[in-house]
Design a protein around this motif. Structure first.
Motif, PDB file in Angstrom:
ATOM      1  N   ILE A 108     -23.952   0.694  15.316  1.00 41.64           N
ATOM      2  CA  ILE A 108     -23.596   1.614  16.464  1.00 41.64           C
ATOM      3  C   ILE A 108     -22.298   1.866  16.871  1.00 41.64           C
ATOM      4  O   ILE A 108     -21.664   2.863  16.978  1.00 41.64           O
ATOM      5  CB  ILE A 108     -24.580   1.233  17.650  1.00 41.64           C
ATOM      6  CG1 ILE A 108     -26.292   1.436  17.312  1.00 41.64           C
ATOM      7  CG2 ILE A 108     -24.171   2.119  18.783  1.00 41.64           C
ATOM      8  CD1 ILE A 108     -26.971   1.145  18.288  1.00 41.64           C
ATOM      9  N   TYR A 127     -19.787   5.075  16.481  1.00 39.40           N
ATOM     10  CA  TYR A 127     -19.079   5.488  17.543  1.00 39.40           C
ATOM     11  C   TYR A 127     -17.590   5.601  17.531  1.00 39.40           C
ATOM     12  O   TYR A 127     -16.857   6.475  17.818  1.00 39.40           O
ATOM     13  CB  TYR A 127     -19.819   4.764  18.898  1.00 39.40           C
ATOM     14  CG  TYR A 127     -19.148   5.413  20.373  1.00 39.40           C
ATOM     15  CD1 TYR A 127     -19.412   6.738  20.476  1.00 39.40           C
ATOM     16  CD2 TYR A 127     -18.589   4.584  21.218  1.00 39.40           C
ATOM     17  CE1 TYR A 127     -19.076   7.105  22.022  1.00 39.40           C
ATOM     18  CE2 TYR A 127     -18.166   4.900  22.349  1.00 39.40           C
ATOM     19  CZ  TYR A 127     -18.382   6.340  22.664  1.00 39.40           C
ATOM     20  OH  TYR A 127     -17.949   6.901  23.978  1.00 39.40           O
ATOM     21  N   LEU A 144     -31.247   1.605  23.939  1.00 38.86           N
ATOM     22  CA  LEU A 144     -31.014   2.207  22.893  1.00 38.86           C
ATOM     23  C   LEU A 144     -32.206   1.753  21.671  1.00 38.86           C
ATOM     24  O   LEU A 144     -32.202   0.558  21.341  1.00 38.86           O
ATOM     25  CB  LEU A 144     -29.698   2.119  21.904  1.00 38.86           C
ATOM     26  CG  LEU A 144     -28.406   2.310  22.899  1.00 38.86           C
ATOM     27  CD1 LEU A 144     -27.300   2.392  21.982  1.00 38.86           C
ATOM     28  CD2 LEU A 144     -28.457   3.457  23.483  1.00 38.86           C
ATOM     29  N   ASN A 197     -32.939   2.305  18.487  1.00 41.06           N
ATOM     30  CA  ASN A 197     -32.129   2.315  17.338  1.00 41.06           C
ATOM     31  C   ASN A 197     -32.924   2.330  15.985  1.00 41.06           C
ATOM     32  O   ASN A 197     -34.066   1.913  15.997  1.00 41.06           O
ATOM     33  CB  ASN A 197     -31.008   1.160  17.089  1.00 41.06           C
ATOM     34  CG  ASN A 197     -29.950   1.550  16.246  1.00 41.06           C
ATOM     35  OD1 ASN A 197     -29.598   2.838  15.944  1.00 41.06           O
ATOM     36  ND2 ASN A 197     -29.286   0.696  15.300  1.00 41.06           N
ATOM     37  N   PHE A 222     -32.311   6.104  25.102  1.00 43.37           N
ATOM     38  CA  PHE A 222     -32.040   7.157  23.881  1.00 43.37           C
ATOM     39  C   PHE A 222     -32.751   6.483  22.434  1.00 43.37           C
ATOM     40  O   PHE A 222     -32.496   5.476  22.189  1.00 43.37           O
ATOM     41  CB  PHE A 222     -30.483   7.360  23.794  1.00 43.37           C
ATOM     42  CG  PHE A 222     -29.967   8.130  24.765  1.00 43.37           C
ATOM     43  CD1 PHE A 222     -29.622   9.526  25.114  1.00 43.37           C
ATOM     44  CD2 PHE A 222     -29.486   7.522  25.998  1.00 43.37           C
ATOM     45  CE1 PHE A 222     -29.467  10.155  25.866  1.00 43.37           C
ATOM     46  CE2 PHE A 222     -29.070   8.115  26.898  1.00 43.37           C
ATOM     47  CZ  PHE A 222     -28.779   9.462  27.020  1.00 43.37           C
ATOM     48  N   THR A 266     -31.572   6.636  19.126  1.00 38.91           N
ATOM     49  CA  THR A 266     -30.395   6.516  18.181  1.00 38.91           C
ATOM     50  C   THR A 266     -30.866   6.121  16.959  1.00 38.91           C
ATOM     51  O   THR A 266     -31.510   5.426  16.384  1.00 38.91           O
ATOM     52  CB  THR A 266     -29.453   5.505  18.754  1.00 38.91           C
ATOM     53  OG1 THR A 266     -29.961   4.179  18.877  1.00 38.91           O
ATOM     54  CG2 THR A 266     -29.216   5.908  20.226  1.00 38.91           C
ATOM     55  N   ASN A 315     -26.350   9.317  12.856  1.00 40.50           N
ATOM     56  CA  ASN A 315     -25.262   9.773  14.078  1.00 40.50           C
ATOM     57  C   ASN A 315     -26.227  10.437  15.028  1.00 40.50           C
ATOM     58  O   ASN A 315     -25.801  11.513  15.650  1.00 40.50           O
ATOM     59  CB  ASN A 315     -24.033  10.543  13.412  1.00 40.50           C
ATOM     60  CG  ASN A 315     -23.157  10.552  14.628  1.00 40.50           C
ATOM     61  OD1 ASN A 315     -23.038   9.640  15.528  1.00 40.50           O
ATOM     62  ND2 ASN A 315     -21.999  11.278  14.585  1.00 40.50           N
ATOM     63  N   THR A 316     -27.237  10.034  15.468  1.00 43.78           N
ATOM     64  CA  THR A 316     -28.187  10.440  16.413  1.00 43.78           C
ATOM     65  C   THR A 316     -28.002   9.776  17.646  1.00 43.78           C
ATOM     66  O   THR A 316     -27.938   8.669  17.972  1.00 43.78           O
ATOM     67  CB  THR A 316     -29.651  10.451  15.909  1.00 43.78           C
ATOM     68  OG1 THR A 316     -29.726  11.020  14.652  1.00 43.78           O
ATOM     69  CG2 THR A 316     -30.494  11.117  17.236  1.00 43.78           C
ATOM     70  N   ASN A 317     -27.685  10.602  18.774  1.00 39.07           N
ATOM     71  CA  ASN A 317     -27.625  10.167  20.240  1.00 39.07           C
ATOM     72  C   ASN A 317     -26.734   9.193  20.721  1.00 39.07           C
ATOM     73  O   ASN A 317     -26.709   8.751  21.764  1.00 39.07           O
ATOM     74  CB  ASN A 317     -29.056  10.007  20.678  1.00 39.07           C
ATOM     75  CG  ASN A 317     -29.810  11.136  21.033  1.00 39.07           C
ATOM     76  OD1 ASN A 317     -29.294  12.342  21.240  1.00 39.07           O
ATOM     77  ND2 ASN A 317     -31.243  11.110  20.765  1.00 39.07           N
ATOM     78  N   ILE A 318     -25.927   8.665  19.645  1.00 41.21           N
ATOM     79  CA  ILE A 318     -24.938   7.578  20.126  1.00 41.21           C
ATOM     80  C   ILE A 318     -23.807   8.369  20.903  1.00 41.21           C
ATOM     81  O   ILE A 318     -23.605   7.488  22.080  1.00 41.21           O
ATOM     82  CB  ILE A 318     -24.457   7.100  18.830  1.00 41.21           C
ATOM     83  CG1 ILE A 318     -25.361   6.325  18.018  1.00 41.21           C
ATOM     84  CG2 ILE A 318     -23.334   6.043  19.254  1.00 41.21           C
ATOM     85  CD1 ILE A 318     -25.047   5.709  16.867  1.00 41.21           C
ATOM     86  N   ALA A 363     -25.591   8.809  24.366  1.00 41.25           N
ATOM     87  CA  ALA A 363     -25.842   7.392  25.226  1.00 41.25           C
ATOM     88  C   ALA A 363     -24.686   6.933  26.044  1.00 41.25           C
ATOM     89  O   ALA A 363     -24.769   6.424  27.184  1.00 41.25           O
ATOM     90  CB  ALA A 363     -26.716   6.587  24.348  1.00 41.25           C
TER      91      ALA A 363
END
Length: 206
Positions: free
Chosen positions: A22, A26, A122, A124, A149, A151, A156-159, A162
């Motif tokens: 993560i 990010y 998260l 994940n 969220f 993630t 690369n979803t919602n990082i 969040a």
């Protein structure tokens, strides 16, 4: 005049839940299937141009999954102002550990006004499992998480979302400090944040 904030953010959760993935996604926009287990603690810095007048430096502390069983977390948590708590949606045991991490966090560090650190949960590896929304909505309300969220570091979803949510909560706490910090500190209090340009947490897509 441009203001700068330096915020220490913890990234915690059991071994192998994807904390390092993560952070790498990010900060560096990269993903690998092959990260070695973090030993102790690792660090990364993310610089955000929050708005025209505000730069935020996020110091992300990647805490090793096994550290909850040791005494070092008190040292690692010191001066943190927010946390991302991560679990792996494909491994139920990592979700069972979430509250242990949250309790460890709340027992060892608080904000200046005595409130717990804002923590975002998260879920994940969401690319591997269907939505958990009804369950986690109530779980977060009951256990003091500011939001959650689904993630995926891989996709690369919602990082970004969040992290932005957590920063908004940190900034809100900065705007009403009980104790004044050293005016020479990089961490500046009293910033008035205009929310019109910002994504509201409550409307973040899950």
């Amino acid at each position: 005049m441009q203001q700068e904030f330096l915020f220490k953010v913890l990234v915690i959760g059991d071994l192998g839940v994807g904390k390092t993935s993560i952070i790498k996604r990010y900060v560096h926009q990269i993903f690998s299937q092959h990260y070695r287990a973090t030993i102790g603690v690792d660090f990364a810095l993310k610089v955000l141009q929050w708005d025209n007048n505000t730069v935020i430096r996020l110091q992300l502390w990647d805490i090793a999954g096994q550290e909850r069983y040791g005494n070092m977390t008190r040292v690692f948590y010191r001066e943190a102002v927010g946390a991302l708590v991560v679990f792996d949606v494909t491994r139920a045991s990592t979700f069972d550990a979430v509250l242990k991490w949250k309790d460890d966090l709340d027992s060892k560090v608080t904000l200046n006004h005595g409130r717990p650190l804002p923590a975002v949960l998260l879920a994940n590896k969401s690319d591997q499992l269907a939505s958990l929304q009804p369950k986690l909505d109530s779980f977060c309300k009951e256990n003091g998480f500011v939001d959650w969220f689904e993630t995926s570091a891989k996709e690369n979803t919602n990082i970004e979302e969040a992290a932005r949510c957590l920063v908004e909560h940190i900034l809100n706490n900065e705007e009403s400090p009980v104790t004044e910090r050293d005016p020479g500190s990089l961490i500046l209090s009293g910033h008035t944040n205009s929310s019109k340009d910002h994504l509201s947490c409550s409307t973040c897509a899950k």
